[in-house]
Design a protein around this motif. Structure first.
Motif: not given
Ligand code: PLP
Length: 412
Positions: A111, A232, A263
Motif C-alpha cells: 500500500s 503494480d 510481498k
Molecule cells: N497492490 C496489489 C496488487 C496487491 O495485491 C496488494 C496486496 O495484496 C497491495 C497493493 C497492497 O499491499 P499491502 O497489503 O502489503 O499493503
C-alpha cells in the motif's frame, strides 16, 4: 447480545462471525504447508497472502535478519542517510529492474508503494511543468492496497463503501478493455491524465489473467498519450509471473515508468516494499534543488533489507524462477479438470504460479473455504467466489497434485 470474544480485530473480516466461530489460529509453517493450533497440517494454497514465495520456515532468512538486527537494526533513510545493506539492496534490485538504470524507493509494504507511486506520478508532472496532469486511472476489479490513493484506484466497489470520496481525480476503466482506457484519455484529455495503474494479473479482485495482447496495447496507449504506466507488481513481482522472469514487466516487456512491489521482495518474512522508478521519471528529482518531501520511517529498514537479500539469494541459488514456471504448467494441468465439477463455473490458469477456481455460486465462498480446510487445504476466496491458488514456488509436483485432488474432494 453481541459476541465480542478475543481482543484481535482482524482485517477484511466480519468480526461478528469471527467472534462467534473463533479464529483459525496458525502456529507453524514449513515449505508449502502450515499447521494450526491443534497440530493439524494444511497445504498452503495461497502462500499466505501471495507472499511466501520461497516457502515457510527458512532459517537462512531468520539468521540474516538476526545478524543484521544485532549489528544495526535500522537508523534512517531520510536526507543523506542510509544503512550499508539498504544501499546494496537498491543496487541489487536495480540490476534486476525491467528498465535499466531504475532508481529504487523503499517503502514498508504494498500500500505504501502504491501511494508513493501515485504521489510521485503527480509530482513528476509538476516538476516537468505540467501540473494540470493530475488524473490517476485504475481498472474495474483492481486492488491496489488500502491507503487513500490505492483505495481510490480500486475497482472492487465494496472497498470504497462508507468513506465518501477519498481522492478526487481518480478514474476507472474496464479491466480487460484497452479501448476504454483510450476513450477515457480522449474524454478527459491527455493533458490532464497523469498515470494508469495496472496489475498485470488482477489479483485480489478475483484472479483474472490479461486478455492476449491487452498489456502491450495499454502500454502503447500510455506511451502515445504521455500517460505514465504504473505496473503494480506487488503480487506478480519476484518470480510469481513465471516465464523464468523476475517481473511481469520483464516477461511482457512493459518498460514501466513506475513499478510497485512488496510481498515477494522478502517472501513476507519481514514487511518491506519498493517502488522501481525509471530513469526518465527520476531525472528531474536528481537535477539538484528538488527536495521530494516523501518517505517512511521504516522505508529501507536494515533488518528488512537483510531479509530481502537472503530471500533473493535463495531464489537465485535454488533456481526458484524456474520452479514458478514449472508451477505455471502443473497448476494448469491439475486444476483444469476441476471445471467439470457442478460447484465450479470456470478455472483461470496458465500464467505464472497464480490460478483461480471460480465457484458457480459466489455466495458459497466461505463454505468452500471451510470445506477445503476440512480436507487439509488452507485457502481463500478472492473477488466474487474465486478460490485463489498461488502456492510457494517450493510446492512439489506431488503436493500440487494432492492440492488439486483435495480441492476437488472439498467441492464435490
Ligand atoms: N497492490 C496489489 C496488487 C496487491 O495485491 C496488494 C496486496 O495484496 C497491495 C497493493 C497492497 O499491499 P499491502 O497489503 O502489503 O499493503
Amino acid at each position: 447480545m453481541v459476541t465480542m470474544a478475543g481482543s484481535l480485530w482482524h482485517g477484511f473480516a466480519d468480526m461478528g462471525s469471527v467472534s462467534t466461530d473463533g479464529p483459525f489460529v496458525v502456529t507453524r509453517g514449513e515449505g508449502a504447508r502450515i499447521w494450526d493450533a491443534q497440530g493439524n497440517s494444511y497445504l498452503d494454497a495461497t502462500a499466505g497472502l501471495w507472499f511466501t514465495n520461497v516457502g515457510h520456515g527458512r532459517t537462512e532468512i531468520a539468521d540474516a535478519v538476526r545478524a543484521q538486527l544485532t549489528t544495526l537494526a535500522h537508523y534512517s533513510g531520510f536526507g543523506d542517510l542510509t544503512a550499508d545493506i539498504t544501499d546494496a539492496l537498491a543496487d541489487r534490485l536495480a540490476a534486476l529492474a525491467p528498465v535499466p538504470g531504475s532508481k529504487i524507493f523503499f517503502t514498508s509494504g504494498g500500500s505504501d508503494s502504491v501511494d508513493t507511486a501515485a504521489k510521485l506520478a503527480r509530482r513528476y508532472w509538476t516538476e516537468v511543468g505540467k501540473p494540470e496532469k493530475t488524473v490517476l486511472v485504475g481498472r474495474t476489479k483492481a486492488y491496489h492496497g488500502m491507503h487513500v490513493a490505492g483505495t481510490s484506484l480500486a475497482g472492487i466497489p465494496a472497498n470504497h463503501d462508507g468513506y465518501g470520496q477519498l481522492m478526487p481525480d481518480a478514474e476507472s476503466v474496464g479491466w480487460d478493455d484497452a479501448k476504454s482506457l483510450l476513450g477515457l484519455i480522449e474524454r478527459v484529455g491527455a493533458d490532464r491524465v497523469a498515470a494508469f495503474f495496472c496489475e498485470p494479473i488482477i489479483g485480489a479482485g478475483g484472479v483474472y489473467l490479461p486478455p492476449e495482447g491487452y498489456l502491450a496495447e495499454v502500454r502503447q496507449i500510455c506511451r502515445d498519450h504521455d500517460v505514465l504506466f504504473v505496473a503494480d507488481e506487488v503480487v506478480t513481482g519476484f518470480g510469481r509471473i513465471g516465464g523464468d522472469s523476475w517481473f511481469a514487466s520483464s516477461r511482457f516487456d512493459l518498460q514501466p515508468d513506475l513499478m510497485t512491489t512488496a510481498k515477494g521482495l522478502t517472501s513476507g518474512y519481514v514487511p518491506m516494499g519498493a517502488v522501481f522508478v525509471a530513469p526518465r521519471i527520476a531525472e528531474p528529482f536528481y537535477a539538484g534543488g528538488v527536495w521530494w518531501r516523501h518517505g517512511y520511517t521504516y522505508g529501507g529498514h536494515a533488518g528488512a533489507a537483510a531479509a530481502a537479500m537472503a530471500n533473493l539469494d535463495i531464489i537465485e541459488r535454488e533456481g526458484l524462477l524456474a520452479e514458478a514456471t514449472r508451477l505455471e504448467t502443473e497448476l494448469a494441468t491439475v486444476l483444469r479438470p476441476l471445471a467439470d465439477l457442478d460447484a465450479v463455473s470456470e478455472v483461470r490458469t496458465g500464467l505464472g504460479a497464480v490460478s483461480a477456481v471460480q465457484l458457480a455460486d459466489p455466495a458459497r465462498a466461505q463454505d468452500a473455504v471451510a470445506a477445503m480446510r476440512r480436507h487439509g487445504v488452507s485457502g481463500r476466496a478472492a473477488g466474487q467466489g474465486a478460490l485463489q491458488i498461488s502456492p510457494a514456488f517450493v510446492m512439489s509436483t506431488a503436493e500440487v497434485g494432492d492440492l488439486a485432488s483435495r480441492i476437488g474432494d472439498a467441492l464435490s
